[in-house]
Design an enzyme around this catalytic site. Structure first.
Site, PDB file in Angstrom:
ATOM      1  N   SER A   1      -9.996  -1.033   7.052  1.00 60.21           N
ATOM      2  CA  SER A   1      -9.441  -0.928   5.767  1.00 60.21           C
ATOM      3  C   SER A   1      -8.515  -2.188   5.187  1.00 60.21           C
ATOM      4  O   SER A   1      -8.027  -1.875   3.968  1.00 60.21           O
ATOM      5  CB  SER A   1      -8.214   0.299   5.819  1.00 60.21           C
ATOM      6  OG  SER A   1      -9.138   1.752   5.846  1.00 60.21           O
TER       7      SER A   1
ATOM      8  N   LYS B   1       0.697  -1.217   0.037  1.00 59.39           N
ATOM      9  CA  LYS B   1       0.068   0.029  -0.130  1.00 59.39           C
ATOM     10  C   LYS B   1       1.040   1.469   0.025  1.00 59.39           C
ATOM     11  O   LYS B   1       1.939   1.232   0.703  1.00 59.39           O
ATOM     12  CB  LYS B   1      -0.981   0.001   1.184  1.00 59.39           C
ATOM     13  CG  LYS B   1      -2.010   1.175   1.351  1.00 59.39           C
ATOM     14  CD  LYS B   1      -2.748   0.729   2.782  1.00 59.39           C
ATOM     15  CE  LYS B   1      -3.812   1.823   2.716  1.00 59.39           C
ATOM     16  NZ  LYS B   1      -4.677   1.591   3.879  1.00 59.39           N
TER      17      LYS B   1
ATOM     18  N   SER C   1      -9.859   1.630   3.016  1.00 60.15           N
ATOM     19  CA  SER C   1      -8.960   2.199   2.218  1.00 60.15           C
ATOM     20  C   SER C   1      -7.947   1.533   1.324  1.00 60.15           C
ATOM     21  O   SER C   1      -7.381   2.293   0.354  1.00 60.15           O
ATOM     22  CB  SER C   1      -8.151   3.425   3.099  1.00 60.15           C
ATOM     23  OG  SER C   1      -7.299   2.805   3.898  1.00 60.15           O
TER      24      SER C   1
END
Lengths: 528, 96
Positions: A220, A121, A196
């Protein structure tokens, strides 16, 4: 379980046992025996698990460079549609893979992740690579050092691969808040992958990475895992170092893995977990061999079902799939017990005070001075702060900074922030009480399957409420995993959440794996 | 908790050092009003006897010995600075 012909993988024979029992019918057993010749078992290298690929690398059926090339080609072929990546560095990945092959040739392979491409990420620092948090604020930022998890991945021999898209600064549940582009759900490109960590989930689901790392502040990792048919773990707070992770809400943030299987999650967790002197909230605890423990811990377990998670707002198809999972555990010999987590309904409210308060403080560092975007039109130093932040942050980040600043401001602190911290105590006590009676708690991960792009983007509160089942786990600091537990009638994945006790990830993973081994949801892949 | 779900957006934006457009102010005021209204749910609970939780697990300061250790070279530490001069970060004039 019914055969559903919309899943093309059933015809490709990834799971031969599933084939034998369901398709083709018994009269075609002879045909079934010939299957490997007609439909090569998992011909797509990019859909193999890390465990399978690790075995192929160890037995020299493939090289790390071949594997990296396969993933790179797959990414180039489909990421124009999935858009999971903010950027990737092909030559760097091939150099890492080549080093892995050299180690193996010298008899110095480092374990199951050596040569495996792991996506990260874009909030996790990798030295020399961009680190954007999907924000204009950091569009030009290059990491000067490795996050501890990146260093540990390298030590395990993994190939750090790509910068994966997210909601700006990890604030969102759909990856639509990225300043750069929206990531698509590989199962239905018109829908969101969740967030997210949407890029981290979409990349693995689409075969653009073998496993990946995300971060989870309120769901997330687990929610995108549910929406993309993956296993995704948020570890206990403090199990994985946050050094080198861009901070959102420091008392809630945890880094964790995505994988196709619970075993892949266990392998990856084993590589990244452990005490780190560079994170003062990192916990001193022994790290078991999570993968080996999967085989040792067999239950039966006592599982709690919190009635508060099955009320209004839960999609009927999601509810039915989770109920079938509960029935499965019961048939497998687990004791199923109804428990109550009475403060669940206050979780979202408490979370959005605490998380935004911490975020407003953490994001004060983006002032246009030392790094990040600096406004070119500022007249003095104060104007520089105001304009750099106005130009660098997107709307959701601004909204949360305003809310967080407000709840901490003079005259409102006790009414909002202190009260939310007290409610956090009550939420945590609910879980600790339930764990006097059960080993783990079983719930849906997300109230709905993947929603359409744009569906909730104009209504922040509706978006916040999509995290209602995952948020309290962060407030209580507990480990939680989402695993695939079925599909809706129109082919969207459904996730099952299992919530464990602090630092007992080995048990949580074993409970999740017991379900996974008896089902074949995780063997299905999106058609792209 | 406040009686109304209104945020003085100019005051708070100033504290947060955020320049907002008129459009943003009006949109955020309405959206944050909705969120604050939702958050007022917490008033239903009696928390007078409850201790606050800042961290799910007890945390305390962790000290290391006060000895110099290798750090990033200046060039690398400054590589992301928007403006620099003579190994220092350059900013607009602060004093008259």
């Amino acid at each position: 379980m019914l055969i559903n012909f919309q899943f093309p993988i059933l015809k490709q024979g990834t799971n031969r046992l599933a084939h034998r029992s369901r398709w083709p019918p018994c009269s075609l057993w002879l045909f079934d025996l010939l299957l490997p010749n007609i439909f090569p078992v998992s011909s797509e290298l990019y859909f193999q698990t890390a465990a399978e690929l690790g075995e192929m690398l160890a037995t020299k059926k493939i090289s790390a460079v071949e594997l990296a090339q396969t993933i790179i080609e797959r990414t180039k072929a489909i990421d124009g549609r999935v858009r999971a990546f903010n950027s990737f560095d092909e030559s760097d990945a091939l150099a890492q893979a080549s080093a892995s092959d050299a180690r193996r040739a010298a008899g110095q392979a480092r374990g199951p992740l050596d040569g495996i491409p792991v996506g990260l990420k874009d909030v996790i620092s990798v030295a020399g690579q961009p680190l954007t948090a999907s924000s204009k604020m950091l569009a030009q930022f290059v990491s000067p050092y490795d996050a501890t998890v990146a260093r540990k991945l390298r030590e395990a021999g993994a190939v750090c691969w790509g910068r994966l898209n997210l909601d700006e600064f990890a604030m969102g549940s759909s990856t639509e808040n990225s300043a750069f582009h929206v990531t698509s759900n590989p199962w239905d490109l018109a829908r969101v992958p969740g967030g997210s960590s949407g890029g981290s989930a979409a990349a693995v689901a689409a075969g653009e990475a073998v496993v990946s790392l995300g971060s989870d502040t309120g769901g997330s990792i687990r929610q995108p895992a549910a929406l993309c048919n993956l296993a995704g773990l948020k570890p206990t707070y403090g199990l994985v170092s946050r050094y080198g992770l861009i901070a959102f809400a420091s008392s809630l943030d945890q880094i964790g893995p995505f994988g196709r299987t619970v075993e892949d999650v266990a392998i990856t967790l084993g590589a990244i977990a452990g005490h780190d002197e560079r994170d003062s909230t990192s916990f001193r605890t022994g790290i078991p061999d999570y993968r080996a423990e999967l085989k040792k811990r067999r239950g039966p377990w006592k599982l709690g079902i919190p009635r508060e998670y099955f009320g209004t707002g839960l999609d009927p198809e999601v509810g039915a799939a989770v109920q079938r999972a509960i029935d499965h555990y019961q048939k497998a010999g687990c004791a199923i017990k109804e428990v109550s987590l009475p403060h669940t309904e206050y979780g979202v409210a408490a979370y959005y005070i605490i998380a935004t308060a911490e975020a407003s403080s953490n994001l004060a560092r983006y002032d246009g001075i030392r790094y990040g975007h600096r406004s070119k039109t500022a007249t003095d130093i104060l104007d520089l702060y105001f304009k750099s932040r106005a130009e660098g942050f997107g709307p959701e980040v601004k909204r949360r900074i305003i809310l967080g600043t407000y709840v901490l401001s003079s005259g409102y602190y006790d009414a909002y922030y202190l009260r939310a911290q007290k409610v956090r105590t009550l939420i945590r006590q609910d879980f600790l009480k339930a764990y006097q009676e059960v080993d783990a708690i079983l719930t849906p991960t997300s109230p709905t399957p993947a929603f359409r792009k744009g569906e909730k983007s104009a209504d922040p509160l509706a978006m916040y409420l999509s995290d209602i089942y995952t948020i309290t786990v962060n407030l209580a600091g507990l480990p939680g995993i989402s695993i695939p537990c079925g599909f809706t009638g129109n082919g969207l994945p459904i996730g099952l959440q299992l919530i464990g006790q602090p630092y007992l990830e080995a048990d949580l993973l074993a409970i999740a794996r017991a379900y996974e081994q008896a089902h074949d949801w995780h063997t299905r892949h999106p058609k792209l | 908790m406040s009686k109304s779900s209104e945020i003085n957006i100019d005051y708070v934006a100033n504290l947060a050092r955020l320049a907002l457009t008129a459009e943003e102010k009006s949109q955020f005021s309405q959206q944050l009003g909705d969120i604050l209204h939702y958050i007022e749910k917490l008033n239903e609970l009696d928390v007078t006897q409850v201790e606050p939780t800042a961290h799910a697990f007890p945390v305390c300061n962790v000290w290391r010995d006060d000895v110099a250790e290798p750090a990033l070279p200046v060039e690398e530490a400054l590589q992301n600075a928007p403006a620099q001069r003579d190994h220092m970060i350059a900013v607009p004039k602060v004093v008259e």
